[in-house]
Design an enzyme around this catalytic site. Structure first.
Site, short mmCIF file in Angstrom:
data_model
loop_
_atom_site.label_atom_id
_atom_site.label_comp_id
_atom_site.label_asym_id
_atom_site.label_seq_id
_atom_site.Cartn_x
_atom_site.Cartn_y
_atom_site.Cartn_z
N ASP A 29 0.70 -1.29 -0.17
CA ASP A 29 0.15 -0.31 0.01
C ASP A 29 1.12 1.40 -0.27
O ASP A 29 1.88 1.24 0.68
CB ASP A 29 -0.65 -0.03 1.89
CG ASP A 29 -1.75 0.80 1.24
OD1 ASP A 29 -2.55 0.75 0.02
OD2 ASP A 29 -1.56 1.97 2.09
N GLU A 42 13.94 -16.03 -0.78
CA GLU A 42 14.70 -16.34 -0.34
C GLU A 42 13.71 -17.15 0.54
O GLU A 42 13.25 -18.70 -0.35
CB GLU A 42 14.19 -16.07 1.67
CG GLU A 42 15.93 -15.29 1.86
CD GLU A 42 15.44 -15.18 3.43
OE1 GLU A 42 14.77 -15.68 4.20
OE2 GLU A 42 16.57 -14.11 3.48
C1 NOJ Z 1 -4.66 2.97 -0.41
C2 NOJ Z 1 -5.71 1.97 -0.06
O1 NOJ Z 1 -6.01 1.15 -1.77
C3 NOJ Z 1 -7.13 2.53 0.31
O2 NOJ Z 1 -7.87 2.52 0.06
C4 NOJ Z 1 -6.64 3.64 1.09
O3 NOJ Z 1 -7.33 4.26 1.82
C5 NOJ Z 1 -4.84 4.47 1.35
N1 NOJ Z 1 -3.46 4.02 0.39
C6 NOJ Z 1 -4.37 4.56 2.45
O4 NOJ Z 1 -3.85 3.07 3.25
#
Ligand code: NOJ
Length: 502
Positions: free
Chosen positions: A192, A223
């Site tokens: 993310d 690994e």
């Molecule tokens: C991207 C994720 O896809 C989204 O749903 C989220 O709100 C933000 N990153 C923050 O984690």
């Protein structure tokens, strides 16, 4: 499947909370997902990517992770997650999970410890006063105050304190988390906000040191053999984007440039060419993404006069011709499946679900809505619980009342209704994915010059894909049509239609 299965895989995204509810509490869960594995097998996908499934206060749909070594009780247990991984593997389906290294949760042990003990604050960004005027990506200031007067940084919601990657403990923790899940058999990790981890006093996007983190993660992944690292990297500069995909960093990253394109032959052609030319030098396969849990569903997007996607207001309230959008979404699905690389399918895309734009404000849960003071409707409209069967809500989602209301009119969009309808979106996806498995995926393409408004190319296997984005029908090249997103008359491909020929 080969060592490099991920290079050409069809990956299905499961937003667990809205997939299928096995225990009747109105929220999707692992029991629901496990019971629907045969559906996913039949759909013909190679892997499942699940949004965060860890214990979380759900301030941001689970992207506020309180504990990486367990499962959110609403979703199930760690034991069930392990069984799910086994069952998926028995069906030859890989499992990809989500990790969120940019931030944590105010309910994590680390943050609770930091609140109690100011000497334990170095894992986050604490300061006596805000160090800059950064705004949260969800709206409002990116700094919030704790009771003793200090401030902490959160690029997203206040419940999502940013982690300090200058602290070696943070590095160690995430490497341990990767190992924890690789040892339980997961085949890959979606990362993310992958470009945001490193902060200077004045910047946080795409700082060079972030690559050191992923080089180390790659060593950990290697690994374990066949494990894949997938970046969520929203960067307009494709050269910078490709740096994440160097051979000793991430394996692939989502193609948001393609996702954000208008339904326009020039824009799409530009994006495809740019994608291919930026991936080739680093040897990474492109990915093709039409939707996910953050963006307006394609049926709605492509029915608008402005069919681009941008996070801001999501063009909410702009009229959409859903019939037109549906036709284009079918054509786009075959186009995306035909392109070289891997392809993502976000749950419900295969059912042709539209964005639900008329949710009552009081049921909206996405922090984007509240934090923007209602200016941005948020992302709830693409996260509505799936319609599986039956004539009325909850459409077989479960026995309880779904956590977000489903539109009354989704009767014809259920998986059950579409199963027996040969012309349905579901059957288009099934047929497309089946042909794709044999003839498409990783490789290269050769463009065919069929006019400015036609995207036509031949793949290594000899399959030709033709998408007509112009207003008038165009003659198809020689060959037998093996699949088309709409009816073909007298060898002519109508507007907003894709055909595959061999
Ligand atoms: C991207 C994720 O896809 C989204 O749903 C989220 O709100 C933000 N990153 C923050 O984690």
């Amino acid at each position: 499947m080969s060592q490099t299965w991920w290079r050409g895989a069809a990956i299905y995204q499961v937003y667990l909370r809205s997939f299928a509810d096995g225990n009747g509490d109105g929220a999707g869960d692992l029991a629901g997902l496990r019971s629907r594995l045969p559906y996913l097998k039949e759909l013909g996908i190679d892997a499942i990517w699940l949004n965060p499934w860890y214990p979380s206060p759900m301030a941001d749909g689970g992207y506020d992770v309180a504990d990486y070594r367990d499962i959110e009780p609403v979703f199930g247990t760690l034991g069930e997650a392990e069984r799910f991984i086994e069952e998926a593997h028995e069906l030859d389906i890989k499992v990809i999970i989500d990790v969120v290294p940019n931030h944590s949760s105010t309910e994590s042990e680390w943050f609770k410890e930091a609140l109690e003990n100011p000497a334990a604050r170095d894992r986050f960004w604490f300061a006596d006063e805000p160090l800059n005027d950064w705004q949260s990506i969800f709206g409002g200031s990116a700094w919030s105050q704790v009771p003793d007067g200090q401030w902490y940084l959160h690029l997203f919601a206040p419940e999502q304190p940013d982690l300090n990657w200058a602290n070696p403990e943070v590095h160690q923790e995430f490497e341990d988390v990767l190992r924890f899940w690789f040892e339980r058999g997961v085949d890959g990790v979606r990362i993310d906000s992958a470009a945001l981890l490193i902060k200077s006093d004045t910047a946080y996007e795409d700082l060079d040191e972030v690559h050191d983190v992923y080089r180390r993660w790659r060593e950990v992944a290697d690994e374990y053999g066949e494990r894949v690292l997938i970046g969520e990297v929203w960067l307009p500069d494709q050269e910078r984007f490709a740096r994440y995909l160097r051979p000793d960093e991430l394996h692939t990253a989502f193609n948001f440039d393609f996702l954000s394109c208008a339904w326009d032959p020039r824009d799409l052609r530009r994006s495809i060419d740019l994608t291919l030319s930026t991936h080739t030098p680093v040897g990474a396969p492109p990915t093709w993404v039409l939707s996910n849990h953050d963006v307006t569903r394609p049926v709605t997007r492509y029915g608008r006069a402005d069919s681009t996607f941008a996070h801001g207001g999501r063009l909410h309230g702009t009229p959409s011709d859903l019939e037109l959008g549906y036709r284009r979404a079918r054509a786009a699905a075959l186009l995306a499946m035909a392109l070289p690389g891997s392809v993502y399918v976000y749950q419900g895309e295969e059912l042709g679900l539209p964005e639900v734009e008329d949710l009552p404000n009081e049921v909206r849960q996405d922090p984007m809505y509240a934090r923007s003071g209602g200016e941005n409707p948020g992302r709830d409209g693409c996260r509505i619980p799936l319609p599986w069967s039956g004539e009325e809500p909850p459409f077989g989602f479960g026995t309880g009342t779904p956590w977000l209301p489903q539109p009354e009119g989704w009767r014809k969009l259920t998986a059950e209704a579409q199963r027996t309808d040969l012309g349905s979106m579901l059957n288009l996806y099934r047929s497309g994915l089946a042909i794709r498995r044999e003839r498409l995926g990783d490789g290269t393409l050769t463009w065919l010059p069929l006019g400015e408004e036609v995207l036509a190319f031949t793949r290594d296997s000899g399959l030709t894909s033709v998408t007509n984005l112009g207003a008038d029908p165009v003659p198809l090249p020689a060959g037998e049509v093996v699949l088309a997103s709409g009816p073909i008359e007298d060898g002519l491909l109508p507007s907003d239609t894709t055909a595959w020929l061999v």
